[in-house]
Design a protein around this motif. Structure first.
Motif, short mmCIF file in Angstrom:
data_model
loop_
_atom_site.label_atom_id
_atom_site.label_comp_id
_atom_site.label_asym_id
_atom_site.label_seq_id
_atom_site.Cartn_x
_atom_site.Cartn_y
_atom_site.Cartn_z
N ARG A 219 -37.73 -5.28 2.61
CA ARG A 219 -37.97 -6.72 2.59
C ARG A 219 -37.04 -7.48 3.53
NH1 ARG A 219 -38.09 -6.93 -4.05
NH2 ARG A 219 -40.19 -6.07 -4.32
N LYS A 220 -35.88 -6.92 3.77
CA LYS A 220 -34.87 -7.63 4.55
C LYS A 220 -35.01 -7.41 6.05
CE LYS A 220 -29.86 -8.36 4.46
NZ LYS A 220 -28.59 -7.94 3.83
N TYR A 221 -35.33 -6.19 6.44
CA TYR A 221 -35.39 -5.85 7.87
C TYR A 221 -36.82 -5.49 8.22
CZ TYR A 221 -30.40 -5.30 6.89
OH TYR A 221 -29.11 -5.50 6.48
N LYS A 222 -37.53 -6.46 8.78
CA LYS A 222 -38.97 -6.29 9.00
C LYS A 222 -39.30 -5.43 10.21
CE LYS A 222 -41.03 -7.98 6.36
NZ LYS A 222 -41.25 -7.55 4.96
N THR A 223 -38.42 -5.40 11.20
CA THR A 223 -38.73 -4.67 12.43
C THR A 223 -37.87 -3.43 12.63
OG1 THR A 223 -37.21 -6.06 13.73
CG2 THR A 223 -39.51 -6.78 13.58
N LEU A 229 -33.84 2.41 8.58
CA LEU A 229 -33.80 1.65 7.34
C LEU A 229 -33.43 2.54 6.16
CD1 LEU A 229 -36.39 -1.03 6.37
CD2 LEU A 229 -35.83 0.75 4.72
N THR A 230 -34.05 3.72 6.08
CA THR A 230 -33.73 4.64 4.99
C THR A 230 -32.32 5.21 5.13
OG1 THR A 230 -34.86 6.39 6.24
CG2 THR A 230 -36.12 5.30 4.51
N ASN A 231 -31.92 5.46 6.37
CA ASN A 231 -30.57 5.97 6.61
C ASN A 231 -29.53 4.94 6.17
OD1 ASN A 231 -29.53 8.50 7.85
ND2 ASN A 231 -28.33 7.05 9.05
N LEU A 232 -29.82 3.67 6.47
CA LEU A 232 -28.92 2.59 6.05
C LEU A 232 -28.82 2.53 4.54
CD1 LEU A 232 -27.22 0.07 6.73
CD2 LEU A 232 -29.36 -1.25 6.73
N ALA A 233 -29.94 2.69 3.85
CA ALA A 233 -29.94 2.64 2.38
C ALA A 233 -29.08 3.75 1.79
CB ALA A 233 -31.38 2.75 1.86
N ILE A 234 -29.17 4.95 2.34
CA ILE A 234 -28.36 6.07 1.84
C ILE A 234 -26.88 5.78 2.04
CG2 ILE A 234 -27.79 8.50 2.13
CD1 ILE A 234 -30.68 9.01 2.92
N ASN A 235 -26.52 5.31 3.22
CA ASN A 235 -25.11 5.03 3.51
C ASN A 235 -24.56 3.90 2.65
OD1 ASN A 235 -23.95 6.65 5.93
ND2 ASN A 235 -26.04 6.18 6.56
N GLN A 236 -25.40 2.91 2.35
CA GLN A 236 -24.96 1.79 1.52
C GLN A 236 -24.68 2.22 0.08
OE1 GLN A 236 -28.31 -0.78 2.27
NE2 GLN A 236 -27.15 -2.10 3.67
N THR A 237 -25.36 3.24 -0.39
CA THR A 237 -25.19 3.71 -1.78
C THR A 237 -24.37 4.99 -1.87
OG1 THR A 237 -27.31 4.90 -1.64
CG2 THR A 237 -27.36 2.66 -2.54
N LEU A 238 -23.93 5.52 -0.74
CA LEU A 238 -23.29 6.84 -0.72
C LEU A 238 -21.99 6.86 -1.51
CD1 LEU A 238 -23.54 9.70 0.37
CD2 LEU A 238 -22.30 8.98 2.43
N SER A 239 -21.17 5.83 -1.36
CA SER A 239 -19.89 5.80 -2.07
C SER A 239 -20.12 5.80 -3.58
CB SER A 239 -19.09 4.56 -1.67
OG SER A 239 -17.84 4.54 -2.33
N ARG A 296 -45.00 -1.76 4.29
CA ARG A 296 -43.82 -2.61 4.38
C ARG A 296 -44.10 -4.06 4.05
NH1 ARG A 296 -40.07 -0.60 9.33
NH2 ARG A 296 -38.69 -2.06 8.26
N GLY A 297 -45.37 -4.47 3.94
CA GLY A 297 -45.68 -5.83 3.51
C GLY A 297 -45.41 -6.85 4.59
N GLU A 298 -45.63 -8.09 4.21
CA GLU A 298 -45.49 -9.18 5.16
C GLU A 298 -44.48 -10.22 4.70
OE1 GLU A 298 -46.92 -9.05 7.97
OE2 GLU A 298 -48.15 -7.29 7.53
N GLU A 299 -43.63 -9.88 3.71
CA GLU A 299 -42.69 -10.87 3.16
C GLU A 299 -41.66 -11.25 4.21
OE1 GLU A 299 -40.96 -9.22 -0.26
OE2 GLU A 299 -42.86 -8.69 -1.19
N ALA A 300 -41.27 -12.50 4.20
CA ALA A 300 -40.24 -12.96 5.13
C ALA A 300 -38.90 -12.43 4.71
CB ALA A 300 -40.22 -14.49 5.16
N GLY A 301 -38.17 -11.84 5.65
CA GLY A 301 -36.86 -11.31 5.33
C GLY A 301 -35.77 -12.22 5.84
#
Length: 309
Positions: A219-223, A229-239, A296-301
């Motif tokens: 929802r946050k990063y549309k492009t 995007l998935t790599n970022l999600a893993i790193n954000q939750t890794l700790s 990924r939808g069309e929501e504004a991020g």
């Protein structure tokens, strides 16, 4: 200051190694199935039926002395092992042909033979074949229903792609846990079934945490490319993932060392489950999601200017 196992700006490219992870996971699953087919499981009395006697022995009476006495009783397969301390023994007697009367007769014969070598009978369990068969069926139902409920939950909470990836990761964890028991010939009993269900719950918890962050990033990063995007999600939750796993492992290792024989196999299963569950959440479930790539939808991020956040 919050305790962190990793720096806040950690940026490991997990997606780059997804093919290696898939190959490794396939090897684990195939190997586990092969071990199960060739060696089978060391089913406990819960499933096979039979008699289990836990005793405290007279000084100087050990496994060999008990084995010499029990081998002449004609009771079939009799397994004797130390159960914690050297003077604590666990005796397993296979199910005897016949009904409950035959099982009780075998128990009486065994106790008569070893009475003079025993200080205390700490536990005596007799499980008949009907009960063992019913417990096997109940255990299979429990695992299947748990996996099915998790599948439905993930499907409703996310999209079908997330559900498929989560259930594949769960099946991966369950199969490899069974493979571990086949490899080490640890006793597979009702406690082990509880461990498998606990592993499923632990694994899905880790997976949902990462999936939640993936959904937020969608929802946050549309492009942003989906791999990034998935790599970022893993790193954000890794700790958080590693902190949970490490603290859980500390408790489980302590249980396996100091908890005694009764819960040792259970503890080993959970230790493996934490390790493989963490691995599958990061390197199986999310990389599979990259392959299926949900809508990924069309929501504004909030804009891709924050991609490095």
């Amino acid at each position: 200051m919050l305790l962190r196992l990793l720096p806040e700006d950690v940026n490991v490219n997990f997606m780059a190694g997804r093919k290696i992870a898939f190959a490794f996971s396939l090897l684990l699953v195939v190997g586990s199935i092969a071990l199960f087919g060739s060696r089978g499981l060391n089913l406990g009395i819960d499933f096979l039926g039979g008699t289990m006697i836990e005793v405290k022995t007279e000084q100087g009476q050990g496994v060999e002395e008990f084995r010499a006495v029990m081998s002449d009783l004609g009771l079939g397969d009799v397994q004797i092992q130390e159960f914690g301390a050297a003077d604590d023994l666990l005796i397993r007697i296979q199910r005897q042909p016949g009904d409950d009367v035959a099982q009780q007769a075998a128990l009486a014969t065994a106790k008569q033979a070893i009475d003079g070598m025993v200080v205390e009978y700490r536990r005596v369990e007799v499980v008949g074949p009907t009960v063992g068969s019913e417990l096997q069926e109940a255990a299979i139902y429990a695992i299947c229903f748990a996996l099915g409920a998790i599948l439905i939950y993930i499907w409703f909470r996310f999209e079908w792609q997330f559900s498929v990836c989560a259930i594949v990761a769960l099946i991966h964890d369950v199969i490899t846990t069974v493979g571990l028991f086949a490899l080490l010939q640890l006793e597979f009993n009702l406690a082990t079934v509880a461990a498998v269900l606990t592993i499923a719950g632990y694994s899905i918890n880790d997976t949902v945490v990462v999936f939640d962050r993936v959904r937020e990033n969608i929802r946050k990063y549309k492009t942003m490319p989906f791999a990034g995007l998935t790599n970022l999600a893993i790193n954000q939750t890794l700790s958080r993932t590693l902190m949970t796993s490490v603290t859980t492992l500390v408790a489980l290792v302590a249980l396996s060392i100091f908890g005694g024989e009764v819960i040792r196999d259970f503890s080993i299963a959970l230790i493996w489950g934490v390790v493989i569950g963490t691995y599958s959440s990061i390197l199986v479930a999310v990389p599979m999601l990259l392959t299926l790539e949900p809508h990924r939808g069309e929501e504004a991020g909030s804009g891709d200017a924050e991609q490095t956040a």
